[in-house]
Design an enzyme around this catalytic site. Structure first.
Site, PDB file in Angstrom:
ATOM      1  N   LYS A   1       0.798  -1.266  -0.103  1.00 13.86           N
ATOM      2  CA  LYS A   1       0.142  -0.103   0.117  1.00 13.86           C
ATOM      3  C   LYS A   1       0.929   1.178  -0.081  1.00 13.86           C
ATOM      4  O   LYS A   1       0.280   2.343  -0.271  1.00 13.86           O
ATOM      5  CB  LYS A   1      -0.953  -0.007   1.141  1.00 13.86           C
ATOM      6  CG  LYS A   1      -0.294   0.586   2.301  1.00 13.86           C
ATOM      7  CD  LYS A   1      -1.398   0.316   3.705  1.00 13.86           C
ATOM      8  CE  LYS A   1      -1.040   0.756   5.011  1.00 13.86           C
ATOM      9  NZ  LYS A   1      -2.070   0.836   5.829  1.00 13.86           N
ATOM     10  N   ASP A   2       2.180   1.152   0.167  1.00 17.12           N
ATOM     11  CA  ASP A   2       3.016   2.241   0.213  1.00 17.12           C
ATOM     12  C   ASP A   2       3.786   2.394  -1.233  1.00 17.12           C
ATOM     13  O   ASP A   2       4.599   3.335  -1.128  1.00 17.12           O
ATOM     14  CB  ASP A   2       4.132   2.064   1.285  1.00 17.12           C
ATOM     15  CG  ASP A   2       3.658   2.313   2.775  1.00 17.12           C
ATOM     16  OD1 ASP A   2       2.708   2.740   2.720  1.00 17.12           O
ATOM     17  OD2 ASP A   2       4.449   1.666   3.558  1.00 17.12           O
TER      18      ASP A   2
ATOM     19  N   ARG B   1      -8.217   8.621   3.528  1.00 15.36           N
ATOM     20  CA  ARG B   1      -9.287   7.472   3.309  1.00 15.36           C
ATOM     21  C   ARG B   1     -10.137   7.184   4.636  1.00 15.36           C
ATOM     22  O   ARG B   1     -11.281   7.111   4.431  1.00 15.36           O
ATOM     23  CB  ARG B   1      -8.430   6.167   2.980  1.00 15.36           C
ATOM     24  CG  ARG B   1      -9.088   4.819   2.978  1.00 15.36           C
ATOM     25  CD  ARG B   1      -8.461   3.790   2.393  1.00 15.36           C
ATOM     26  NE  ARG B   1      -7.540   3.340   3.576  1.00 15.36           N
ATOM     27  CZ  ARG B   1      -8.102   2.605   4.704  1.00 15.36           C
ATOM     28  NH1 ARG B   1      -9.436   2.378   4.875  1.00 15.36           N
ATOM     29  NH2 ARG B   1      -7.264   2.424   5.532  1.00 15.36           N
ATOM     30  N   ARG B   2      -9.442   6.956   5.669  1.00 12.04           N
ATOM     31  CA  ARG B   2     -10.343   6.958   6.877  1.00 12.04           C
ATOM     32  C   ARG B   2     -10.918   7.786   7.273  1.00 12.04           C
ATOM     33  O   ARG B   2     -12.022   7.802   7.733  1.00 12.04           O
ATOM     34  CB  ARG B   2      -9.207   6.240   7.688  1.00 12.04           C
ATOM     35  CG  ARG B   2      -8.721   4.939   7.751  1.00 12.04           C
ATOM     36  CD  ARG B   2      -7.880   4.499   8.848  1.00 12.04           C
ATOM     37  NE  ARG B   2      -7.072   3.252   8.597  1.00 12.04           N
ATOM     38  CZ  ARG B   2      -5.809   2.883   8.771  1.00 12.04           C
ATOM     39  NH1 ARG B   2      -4.864   3.674   8.982  1.00 12.04           N
ATOM     40  NH2 ARG B   2      -5.342   1.625   8.530  1.00 12.04           N
TER      41      ARG B   2
ATOM     42  N   ARG C   1       0.439  10.485  13.074  1.00  9.96           N
ATOM     43  CA  ARG C   1       1.282   9.910  12.659  1.00  9.96           C
ATOM     44  C   ARG C   1       2.408   9.165  13.615  1.00  9.96           C
ATOM     45  O   ARG C   1       2.344   9.291  14.789  1.00  9.96           O
ATOM     46  CB  ARG C   1       2.335  10.403  11.468  1.00  9.96           C
ATOM     47  CG  ARG C   1       1.276  10.954  10.355  1.00  9.96           C
ATOM     48  CD  ARG C   1       2.122  11.416   9.048  1.00  9.96           C
ATOM     49  NE  ARG C   1       3.273  10.517   8.975  1.00  9.96           N
ATOM     50  CZ  ARG C   1       4.315  10.669   8.360  1.00  9.96           C
ATOM     51  NH1 ARG C   1       4.757  11.852   8.482  1.00  9.96           N
ATOM     52  NH2 ARG C   1       5.060   9.758   7.940  1.00  9.96           N
TER      53      ARG C   1
ATOM     54  N   VAL D   1       3.428   1.905  14.990  1.00  7.26           N
ATOM     55  CA  VAL D   1       2.056   1.377  15.759  1.00  7.26           C
ATOM     56  C   VAL D   1       2.374   1.660  17.262  1.00  7.26           C
ATOM     57  O   VAL D   1       1.315   2.170  17.958  1.00  7.26           O
ATOM     58  CB  VAL D   1       1.949  -0.124  15.486  1.00  7.26           C
ATOM     59  CG1 VAL D   1       1.082  -0.713  16.441  1.00  7.26           C
ATOM     60  CG2 VAL D   1       1.511  -0.235  13.989  1.00  7.26           C
TER      61      VAL D   1
ATOM     62  N   THR E   1       4.161   4.135  18.730  1.00  6.13           N
ATOM     63  CA  THR E   1       4.024   5.323  19.098  1.00  6.13           C
ATOM     64  C   THR E   1       2.553   5.849  18.986  1.00  6.13           C
ATOM     65  O   THR E   1       2.158   6.652  19.828  1.00  6.13           O
ATOM     66  CB  THR E   1       4.633   6.314  17.921  1.00  6.13           C
ATOM     67  OG1 THR E   1       6.230   5.939  17.925  1.00  6.13           O
ATOM     68  CG2 THR E   1       4.530   7.809  18.226  1.00  6.13           C
ATOM     69  N   ARG E   2       1.505   5.366  18.271  1.00 11.08           N
ATOM     70  CA  ARG E   2       0.255   5.706  18.040  1.00 11.08           C
ATOM     71  C   ARG E   2      -0.500   5.230  19.307  1.00 11.08           C
ATOM     72  O   ARG E   2      -1.367   5.881  19.830  1.00 11.08           O
ATOM     73  CB  ARG E   2      -0.506   5.094  16.882  1.00 11.08           C
ATOM     74  CG  ARG E   2       0.260   5.784  15.427  1.00 11.08           C
ATOM     75  CD  ARG E   2      -0.636   5.570  14.244  1.00 11.08           C
ATOM     76  NE  ARG E   2       0.462   5.835  13.145  1.00 11.08           N
ATOM     77  CZ  ARG E   2      -0.055   5.599  12.023  1.00 11.08           C
ATOM     78  NH1 ARG E   2      -1.385   5.364  11.596  1.00 11.08           N
ATOM     79  NH2 ARG E   2       0.701   5.723  10.834  1.00 11.08           N
TER      80      ARG E   2
ATOM     81  N   CYS F   1      -1.920  11.217  -2.273  1.00  8.90           N
ATOM     82  CA  CYS F   1      -1.958  11.298  -1.025  1.00  8.90           C
ATOM     83  C   CYS F   1      -3.108  12.274  -0.627  1.00  8.90           C
ATOM     84  O   CYS F   1      -3.627  12.225   0.857  1.00  8.90           O
ATOM     85  CB  CYS F   1      -0.940  11.148  -0.042  1.00  8.90           C
ATOM     86  SG  CYS F   1      -0.096   9.655  -0.061  1.00  8.90           S
TER      87      CYS F   1
END
Length: 310
Positions: free
Chosen positions: A83-84, A131-132, A149, A152, A154-155, A242
């Protein structure tokens, strides 16, 4: 950023584009007939975390340094989160292999609420994904979405510290880090259509490298490769960026040899959303490309001129 020294003659050198892809290295080692040296390259996308991706060059920033290393011979194989990967590959680069796809769904995470529907008016959802954001605001316009951003961990830490009331992540990423138990709820794709190629790992090499092509042929999962090809053809037809909320999911039925595709485009505020579903009774590369491309053209026509010019 670490750069691999040249590997011993006769070895394969490869590089993962995001941390979770390193979990796939054992499959490569097992398939290789020669020594494998791992090179970890930290990309611009991994380093610049305080600005939206759209403002610093888009998702290609997760792959550019690695593609450069591949094309100038510092590595022989590059592992990417698909996806990147930008829609158009650098000249001389091939993507002959896609590993079997992980779960494509997104997950909802919150310490206080059990679903998006349970969030009260004004609640803050952290997400770096337009998108989300668009799909959230389309269904729940009373919520507020902020840029969120980081990796994972960090979020998850930011969520625990109260920077937002909830966030959404890809289930595939959590599974690869053995953190799926942190998810509050798994979202059905009818409620949150995933990003193009979400959950898929692709492995690139140089077009002329016959040894690498031979190695990767043994690792390729053809149904996943066809699904990703279809989704990327959809993205290419839309010529999205993006700054464009785009979602797409192709599913290959190996029993009936058919491909079913669902696609979505939206404005970032979620006020305009266009969706479609299409299928073809075949499952080869040409049909996958045609299905995705025609779906993209259909949505582009439905949205009308200027839709992608915000």
């Amino acid at each position: 950023m670490s750069v691999a020294a040249r590997a011993p003659v006769g070895s394969h050198r490869w590089s993962p584009s995001r941390p979770q892809t390193a979990a796939r290295r054992s499959a490569i080692v097992a398939a290789a007939t020669r020594p494998v040296e791992l090179t970890v390259i930290k990309t611009t996308g991994d380093k610049v975390l305080n600005r939206p991706l759209a403002d610093i060059g888009g998702k290609g920033l997760f792959t550019k340094e690695i593609d450069d290393a591949l094309m100038d011979g510092r590595v022989d194989i590059a592992v990417h989160s698909m996806k990147d990967v930008p829609t158009y590959l650098p000249d001389g680069m091939a993507l002959p292999c896609t590993l079997e796809r992980e779960d494509t769904r997104d997950v909802f995470l919150s310490a206080r609420y059990d679903s998006l529907a349970a969030l009260p008016a004004g609640a803050v959802v952290g997400s770096a994904s337009l998108r989300r954001q668009a799909q959230i605001l389309s269904r729940f316009p009373h919520l507020r979405v902020i840029n969120f951003r980081g990796n994972v961990q960090t979020r998850l830490r930011k969520l625990e510290e109260g920077e937002c009331d909830a966030t959404l992540l890809a289930l595939a990423g959590l599974k690869r880090l053995s953190l799926e138990d942190r998810a509050t709820a798994v979202l059905d794709t009818e409620d949150m259509l995933p990003a193009v190629a979400q959950g898929a790992i692709g492995i690139a090499c140089r077009e002329a490298d016959e040894d690498a092509h031979g190695l990767l042929a043994a690792l390729n999962h053809e149904p996943t490769r066809l699904a990703v090809i279809c989704e990327r053809a959809f993205l290419a037809a839309l010529d999205g960026s993006c700054r464009t909320p785009i979602a797409g999911l192709a599913q290959v039925d190996t029993t009936s040899s058919s491909i079913h595709f669902r696609g979505l485009i939206a404005t970032p505020d979620g006020k305009r959303v266009h969706r479609l579903e299409r299928s073809v009774d075949a499952s080869d590369e040409a049909e996958a490309i045609r299905l995705g491309a025609e779906a993209g053209e259909q949505l582009k026509q439905e949205a009308g001129p200027g839709f992608f010019l915000w």
